[in-house]
Design an enzyme around this catalytic site. Sequence first.
Site, PDB file in Angstrom:
ATOM      1  N   TRP A 475       0.807  -1.212   0.000  1.00 18.80           N
ATOM      2  CA  TRP A 475       0.000   0.000   0.000  1.00 18.80           C
ATOM      3  C   TRP A 475       0.846   1.270   0.000  1.00 18.80           C
ATOM      4  CZ3 TRP A 475      -0.831   3.242   4.599  1.00 18.80           C
ATOM      5  CH2 TRP A 475      -1.564   4.392   4.277  1.00 18.80           C
ATOM      6  N   CYS A 476       0.377   2.267  -0.768  1.00 16.06           N
ATOM      7  CA  CYS A 476       0.756   3.657  -0.547  1.00 16.06           C
ATOM      8  C   CYS A 476       2.119   4.011  -1.136  1.00 16.06           C
ATOM      9  CB  CYS A 476       0.762   3.952   0.953  1.00 16.06           C
ATOM     10  SG  CYS A 476       0.546   5.688   1.310  1.00 16.06           S
ATOM     11  N   ASP A 477       3.092   3.145  -1.028  1.00 11.36           N
ATOM     12  CA  ASP A 477       4.418   3.503  -1.495  1.00 11.36           C
ATOM     13  C   ASP A 477       4.725   2.775  -2.791  1.00 11.36           C
ATOM     14  OD1 ASP A 477       5.355   4.561   1.333  1.00 11.36           O
ATOM     15  OD2 ASP A 477       4.388   2.617   1.577  1.00 11.36           O
ATOM     16  N   PRO A 478       5.221   3.502  -3.776  1.00 14.90           N
ATOM     17  CA  PRO A 478       5.714   2.798  -4.970  1.00 14.90           C
ATOM     18  C   PRO A 478       7.097   2.222  -4.694  1.00 14.90           C
ATOM     19  CG  PRO A 478       5.797   5.181  -5.272  1.00 14.90           C
ATOM     20  CD  PRO A 478       5.273   4.945  -3.896  1.00 14.90           C
ATOM     21  N   MET A 479       7.126   1.336  -3.717  1.00 14.88           N
ATOM     22  CA  MET A 479       8.388   0.664  -3.357  1.00 14.88           C
ATOM     23  C   MET A 479       8.493  -0.574  -4.213  1.00 14.88           C
ATOM     24  SD  MET A 479       8.630   0.979   0.628  1.00 14.88           S
ATOM     25  CE  MET A 479       9.288   2.526   1.164  1.00 14.88           C
TER      26      MET A 479
END
Lengths: 798, 798
Positions: A475-479
């Site tokens: 979720w949430c981070d384009p990691m």
Amino acid sequence: MKKLMQATENGQRYELYSATAMPQAAAFLWNKVMMIQQNCRGYATAQFMQPEPAKYAHAPNLEAKTFMQPEQPYYAHHPGRFVYIKDENSGEIWSVPYEPVRREAQNFVFSAGQSDIRWQLTLDAGLTVEWLLTLTPDQPLELWQLTVRNDSAQSRSLSLYPYFPVGYMSWMNQSGRYDADLKAIICSSVTPYQKYPDYFKNKFLKDKTFLLAERTPDFWEVNQQHFEGQGGLHAPSAVQQPFLGCGDSDYETPACVMQYRVSLATGQTEHYRFVFGPAYDKAEVAQIRQQVFGTPESFGQIQQAYAAYVAQAVPCLVIDTPDQELNNYVNHWLARQVYYHGDVNRLTTDPQSRNYLQDNMGMSYLAPAVARQAFLTALSQQHLSGEMPDGILLHKDAELKYINQVPHTDQCVWLPVCISAYLAETNDYALLSEKVAYKDSAELHTVAEHIHRAMGWLWLKKDERCLSYIEQGDWCDPMNMVGYKGKGVSGWLSLAAAYALNVWAQICRDLNFHQQAALYQQQASEFNAAVNQYLWDGNWYGRGITDDNVVFGISKDTEGRIYLNPQSWALLSGAANSEQQQQLLKAVEQQLHTPYGVQMLAPAYTAMREDVGRVTQKYPGSAENGSVYNHAAAFYLFALYQVNQADKAYQVLKQMLPSDDPQDQLQRGQLPVFIPNYYRGAYQTLPRTAGRSSQLFNTGTVHWVYRCLVEGLFGVKGDQQGLTLAPQLPASWSKASVLRRFRGADFHIRFERVADVTAPTLWLDGVQQAELVVRNITPGQSYQLLLQLPVITSEGTV
Amino acid sequence: MKKLMQATENGQRYELYSATAMPQAAAFLWNKVMMIQQNCRGYATAQFMQPEPAKYAHAPNLEAKTFMQPEQPYYAHHPGRFVYIKDENSGEIWSVPYEPVRREAQNFVFSAGQSDIRWQLTLDAGLTVEWLLTLTPDQPLELWQLTVRNDSAQSRSLSLYPYFPVGYMSWMNQSGRYDADLKAIICSSVTPYQKYPDYFKNKFLKDKTFLLAERTPDFWEVNQQHFEGQGGLHAPSAVQQPFLGCGDSDYETPACVMQYRVSLATGQTEHYRFVFGPAYDKAEVAQIRQQVFGTPESFGQIQQAYAAYVAQAVPCLVIDTPDQELNNYVNHWLARQVYYHGDVNRLTTDPQSRNYLQDNMGMSYLAPAVARQAFLTALSQQHLSGEMPDGILLHKDAELKYINQVPHTDQCVWLPVCISAYLAETNDYALLSEKVAYKDSAELHTVAEHIHRAMGWLWLKKDERCLSYIEQGDWCDPMNMVGYKGKGVSGWLSLAAAYALNVWAQICRDLNFHQQAALYQQQASEFNAAVNQYLWDGNWYGRGITDDNVVFGISKDTEGRIYLNPQSWALLSGAANSEQQQQLLKAVEQQLHTPYGVQMLAPAYTAMREDVGRVTQKYPGSAENGSVYNHAAAFYLFALYQVNQADKAYQVLKQMLPSDDPQDQLQRGQLPVFIPNYYRGAYQTLPRTAGRSSQLFNTGTVHWVYRCLVEGLFGVKGDQQGLTLAPQLPASWSKASVLRRFRGADFHIRFERVADVTAPTLWLDGVQQAELVVRNITPGQSYQLLLQLPVITSEGTV
């Protein structure tokens, strides 16, 4: 500093008094099929669904189709809705509201209402203009009304030129013509394509853009270039001439411009009404003319219908606290923003699964039947394996687009997390017995079984250490590069899995499935233990471990040293013991707090880190890279309430909303009518831009803010017993009251700090209660509650 | 009407004298890796290859990536290259060349040269400015030079502000900073992406845009919004202040602006030099600084090197005729435009096969070794079946894009058609014995064998009537729905196949493959017979037969009644007997001729015809739908010479080029430095816009114009014997002379109509020849030829 804006009409409207101080300030309206963000200077970004998002007014070049972008830059030829006004005696030219002439009015008010956007301008002594936008409930149409009034002692001779740029419609086919029968300018185009199957896909697209006028214009122009001439948009050649040229547009950039010549006697007011939007063909425009201008009352009736449409977003909380800004936002704007998300699913046909579930978690407070159906829709697209898809398809022709083509590993987390709020609000445990098929199996299983399988999937997708694989992102981070080789794990996701398992275990207990509950709780403990073993860095939790077995988001990192999400979710999951809680709260305070909110990571990355991924390439302080990412901040808020940090939580909550402080408004560049997805961060290294609003009102933040108000700040959460009161008011508030609409009843609740009270004491209709719970709620009934609370000083409860 | 432009310096430069009369007028420069189209007002469209086309200056919004579009609309914030100039005493502000201030200079010259683009302006009495663009031979860099001269009696105090807008670079990451060491503004970005494999694809992209100055600026600005302020682009707030703010851009739209404060004494001239372009990193910018400004002479040396680069396009024809316009275009611009195509393949990594072959047919006249290699490259991507792919991949990472993803059935036609010109020019029949593999087979076969297979493919893909399937389209027309169900056939393609077979049969005869030659000729006859049987409509040939067996492009159609291509190719293929030839020529003249050229179909379609396809949806008069599509007109020209219609051909040729007539220039909006892909048609129904240039200089037209000049108008075609003379001069020319560069020798040829000559008579070095052929050509030698021709009156040859 001069006051820039204020709330009026009990906060249902916000007014901005300068077009120049906050050039980005904008408000938005929506209905079932469209959305328009209207900038205070006149620039507009509008989209409608057919079924994919489409535009009917374009930039004058070929614009890329994309998801909504933050911090959209405006420029002279950006689509907008303007009126040029020329004084035929003096030759002076204004444009309303501000662009493109940029001549300052004597008075300027940009007024964002619940169901309209309005400008009120005094151009010069005696000449006032109102420019008003409303929508219809269910069509992609803009209703515009221009009101011009002469309050001077002389009559005024004016030309009024509504100017609706249409822009570059298509390289295949574009044109525009005035239609005298319809009193409309109709611009035509063909959506460009190259492969013949796309012809059939596009065949019924609304490829026309029209401007329909109630009153017959005296002259018109449909050719952008002829309109501008050498004068340019700030002083169009055609406006400098007595009459518009009545020209056409043939494969040239079209525009909708009309000219009304009017002489206004002293005290005279004139109204001009227009409809702007897309249409399939001329017949549809004719039909719209009949609908909107069929009788003199039609236009006003539609405006009222639209106001009623927006008013469906009835808040479940109406508050009266010492904090007037909070009152305004919560009573008038928060529910509206939550409802928008659940109502139109961000105007996409493939909302991300986590967004869809959270948007409908918010909808649980406003329209629980909508939320219920959405949860069933989402589960019907789950795989039999338990895996949730990355996006929920809402239309038969919908496809996964953009980021939904990248697999993420967190989607299952959101099922129990979001559904638990729905159950608390509605007590509708029957939902869990509803039977739903899978995407890859027609076999019907209960919702509970679906969630069992989702939990099974989370438990499956972990490594030998009991840490959750991150693969191409969570979720949430384009990691996206932490774990793309298949080994990297996510600390946050491991904690989120633990939290989800605990939440689901609690629901299982509610359902008397004690054996399963115990199993899930055990699994949660194992996730928590693993995170403590591998990711506790001494003062906070690391963010994850890469494919190459490097722990990151820890003290030895110079960039991305601490991430907010693992800390918040360690509070939620129970991973952090009380000492760890104190340590990580201190670390967040020291490293992530800024004057504009809590950053989601710090220090922001300034260069690509190949073992973390795309987030490290985003601009420092923007989007996820060290921004005040409100969605993450909202989870921190939720976690703070979880661990009874009422004052800290109130501070975080306040930072999410631009205040009435002019300095703050200027810094953030936004009216307080919505919470944006982020404020710029990197406060230490990029102070000039820190705090600036993304202007993007699509964000899961608001659902969690709502949940925090219900479950945390005001503590009026539902459960199987009824309504349990457990407020966490800031110490500084000596009293507050709320109207809580809950399970069909109205609860009028007063909170009062009383000097001689040592523990919360509840009075129901004047009778003291043994517990802080209201049971046996009767729909339709009105309950009067008084909750007496201890006074809190800086040393704690007195 | 005032003269708008003229050719100077023997036509090697064209000058336009007004920025307002022809706002679209543009010129272009290119090198191996980039292209820039520079509009007379300052707007610019530039792309470079890395390896796909990329931009380093953008619109201020998210621009769609697309193939080059015709009739590109410009607008205030379009990318451009400008200089604001402020008189520090009077406060007057101009912008050079014209945009964005739009203040008219006393004198304005836009000057398109062979290897530079130059403006010369007199801003007011005594203040003259030159703004000059050149490129380098092999890098994506723009070299700009600003020259300011004071010819007045007083000294002038000025601020000069080169302004290079950079625009919206990326939603992921964009910024800009001034670098004092490098005297450069460097704007940074990250090409946006979402899938991690794209990170590796993008890793070495040149994501920086820089403006490098020779001299240290006094002040600068990198923030577009701070530069404009409330003033707007036409009167930027920052320019109205004494000094630029030296600001940065942080995730804001960047711009490169510098300020030089200068005091110019009487007679003083100052030069300012800049480099603008993309770079990978700061080190590369430093390297470029060293390269361009390393010594005082470096800049000028690169300008000279670039001039030498362009001068490689040595024409094989230098003409001196009574038609000065034709002389200028042919001697200076035609070879340049042909060379551009062959040199950089339209700046794409996947040129359409037919374009690639034709572009290299043109290259046969200028750089035959390049053409030879290209033919081999194309054939190496042929399928063993004989089928040619839709695009030729020129880079290891290249993919078929846009229209190349739609299968077309004509690609094989172009092999013999284009290679025949190469053979005529070079006599290099050895090419046909070269061995090349296939895309799907490593087996090596001779070029001749490859072409045999291509002819076999054409013969295979026909129906039981002996008409060629059209499937999803053939050349030139997006007629994607005539035959997508698998039954529809193309009249044009059947004729083109016949022509290709005949051409190949002739080459087989040249090689003494008489048996194969007879077979191909027989097949060609069968195609021709079938077209005559099924598609001859009484006065012209129909365009095709749809999937539902409906013949179209015939007299009973009210739209698309007659198409040009089948008529041209029936003349080429031999399908039309002499009576049919007269009939179809008359039909073309009556129905397709306009004052601006020959339309490719008429009447233009005004609504979708679902059994024809996308061409019918294009805007009437634009692109292929009833436009004067020059590529089609060029084939008509070629066919007219084939059937000895010299005067008609000359008329068609003349219409392709805007003339020196101001009315014509205004109508077409273009300098006569290139032939655009189309002029607007639909002359009858849309007269206002008819004749307007597409401004698009990518077009196969020019190669056929060159071939027509060589084989038709001047009749100086090569063959196995040598050089055969067969000119088709218009009757009105009493003489002409040409320098023909051919097989290493120079032929100085004079054509003279002589009253008492009844048949062409050739004199070589003063000796009368028995035949109109020069044999045994010695490279390096210079031949003096005189060809005496009969006088032609309106009754014909005297």
